[in-house]
Enzyme design. Structure first.
Site, PDB file in Angstrom:
ATOM      1  CB  SER A  50      -0.966   0.001   1.183  1.00  0.00           C
ATOM      2  OG  SER A  50      -0.291  -0.142   2.407  1.00  0.00           O
ATOM      3  CD  GLU A  51       0.326   3.918   2.138  1.00  0.00           C
ATOM      4  OE1 GLU A  51      -0.700   4.564   1.888  1.00  0.00           O
ATOM      5  OE2 GLU A  51       0.339   2.928   2.890  1.00  0.00           O
ATOM      6  CB  THR A  52       7.298   1.850  -1.223  1.00  0.00           C
ATOM      7  OG1 THR A  52       6.724   0.559  -1.476  1.00  0.00           O
ATOM      8  CG2 THR A  52       8.814   1.723  -1.182  1.00  0.00           C
ATOM      9  CG  HIS A  81       0.995   1.771   7.264  1.00  0.00           C
ATOM     10  ND1 HIS A  81       0.427   2.083   6.052  1.00  0.00           N
ATOM     11  CD2 HIS A  81       1.931   0.813   7.011  1.00  0.00           C
ATOM     12  CE1 HIS A  81       0.980   1.336   5.110  1.00  0.00           C
ATOM     13  NE2 HIS A  81       1.896   0.561   5.662  1.00  0.00           N
TER      14      HIS A  81
END
Length: 282
Positions: A50-52, A81
């Site tokens: 979902s995120e990097t 997060h």
């Protein structure tokens, strides 16, 4: 000419994770000042999380580090997060904050305070960039995409601190968990839904977050959404103090977030765990 490949320290951190593999993972690339935006976006697309995130030297004199945050599809000004997971990774690799017990993250949304409490970290909810009532046409699209009736909604509001969140409140966590969204109908909307658990439940509230426009149909555990929801619920008197949230149940997770009201701030916290540590070639 051969492609130049450089190695960077790398961490993968599980965030809001009360136990192994219970939360939301974030990929963190350290010492990433030499990477271009295109390289960052390409790697974020490849990880398909979902995120990097990419840790860089700060440009603001009060910040401990600068963070850039990418979904598989685009860059975000702020996300919760990734903020906690990246702070955990930075500390884990020997980062030394300027202040005891507190970190300051620089990101596109501005400066974000992060505090340490034992093994947990919590960030101060950033100001909302958009609040108030949701336009009828937009709300109608959100309701239709969730497959529910307007009469089932107890309240709705913009709770946008960067990604574009719309908050919708249902009467129970059970109804939240039963949702079967139509992501094609949802389109580019970012929709967060919250409902309360019974007193003997696993937390005070259950939450789900839907972001198909970011190539993440359902996010396992979402700090930015819960920060925005907390500001809304506290502002309207739905809650009057600290509470807990469980998220990710439908996806087989059991993420746990704590919402704490203190020092004129709303703090969103939980446990972060390093799962992978090594180097990545980019």
């Amino acid at each position: 000419m051969p492609t130049v490949v450089n190695e960077y320290p790398f961490s993968q951190v599980d965030v809001f994770a009360p136990g192994p593999k219970a939360g939301n993972p974030v990929a963190v690339v350290h010492d990433a000042d030499g990477l271009t935006t295109e390289q960052m976006q390409s790697f974020a697309n490849w990880t398909n999380l979902s995120e990097t995130t990419f840790l860089q030297k700060p440009t603001h004199p009060e910040a401990d580090y600068r963070l850039r945050i990418f979904t598989p599809a685009s860059e975000l000004p702020f996300a919760g997060h990734p903020t906690l997971g990246s702070a955990h990774a930075w500390l884990d690799k020997g980062g030394q904050p300027r202040r005891d017990g507190e970190l300051v993250q620089e990101c596109e949304a501005g400066l974000v305070k992060i505090r340490r409490a034992d093994t947990d970290l919590a960030f101060a909810a950033p100001p909302l960039v958009r609040s108030g009532g949701v336009e009828p046409a937009v709300l109608g699209q959100a309701i239709a995409s969730l497959g529910i009736e307007a009469a089932e909604i107890l309240g709705s509001n913009w709770v946008d601190n960067g990604p574009g969140w719309i908050g919708i409140r249902l009467e129970s966590a059970r109804k939240v968990l039963e949702l079967q969204p139509d992501f094609a109908l949802m389109g580019q909307l970012c929709v967060g839904v919250i409902g309360s658990y019974a007193p003997d439940g696993p937390a005070d509230f259950g939450v789900r977050a839907f972001v198909p426009g970011f190539s993440v149909p359902e996010d396992p555990v979402t700090g930015s959404l819960n920060a925005g929801l907390a500001q809304w619920l506290l502002g309207e008197g739905v809650v009057d103090g600290d509470y807990t949230v469980q998220q990710g149940t439908v996806l087989g997770r059991g993420g746990l977030l704590t919402i704490t009201v203190e020092d004129e701030n709303i703090w969103v916290g939980g446990t972060s765990r390093t799962v992978v540590s090594g180097r990545v070639s980019l």
